[in-house]
Scaffold this active site. Sequence first.
Site, short mmCIF file in Angstrom:
data_model
loop_
_atom_site.label_atom_id
_atom_site.label_comp_id
_atom_site.label_asym_id
_atom_site.label_seq_id
_atom_site.Cartn_x
_atom_site.Cartn_y
_atom_site.Cartn_z
N HIS A 70 0.85 -1.20 0.00
CA HIS A 70 0.00 0.00 0.00
C HIS A 70 0.88 1.25 0.00
O HIS A 70 2.09 1.16 -0.22
CB HIS A 70 -0.98 -0.03 1.17
CG HIS A 70 -0.32 -0.09 2.52
ND1 HIS A 70 -0.02 1.04 3.24
CD2 HIS A 70 0.09 -1.15 3.26
CE1 HIS A 70 0.55 0.69 4.37
NE2 HIS A 70 0.64 -0.64 4.41
N ALA A 71 0.29 2.41 0.23
CA ALA A 71 0.99 3.68 0.07
C ALA A 71 2.26 3.80 0.91
O ALA A 71 3.29 4.26 0.41
CB ALA A 71 0.04 4.84 0.39
#
Length: 117
Positions: A40-41
């Site tokens: 994810h980010a």
Amino acid sequence: MALPEEAAVRRIGNFSQDIAMTTEELFETIVTIDNRMGLHARPATMLAKLSSGFEAELTLERLDGNGEIADCRSALSLMMLAAGRGTKLLLKASGHEAEEAFREAVRLFESRFNEEE
């Protein structure tokens, strides 16, 4: 410097680039996304920041058949892989600082990007 013993590292050898005839090595290994939320980010940003600090090209390629390849210097490119937990990726590094960049990237994956479980 030695590469991480835990990783199944394949050193592809030397190859020449352009007219300058600089010799560079290519490193690759299979890494697995082990953190609960996948790539994810936050982990993508960590990997992009690490990659940008080296004079090397790092890429990740999905090994599940769709063949998507991401430039590790781009968090957005990494997130576009949609690599969830358990996804196997081929990490490749080339360039003048390939070995160092490769080793540090492998450490990030092994640490699960410093996330719990």
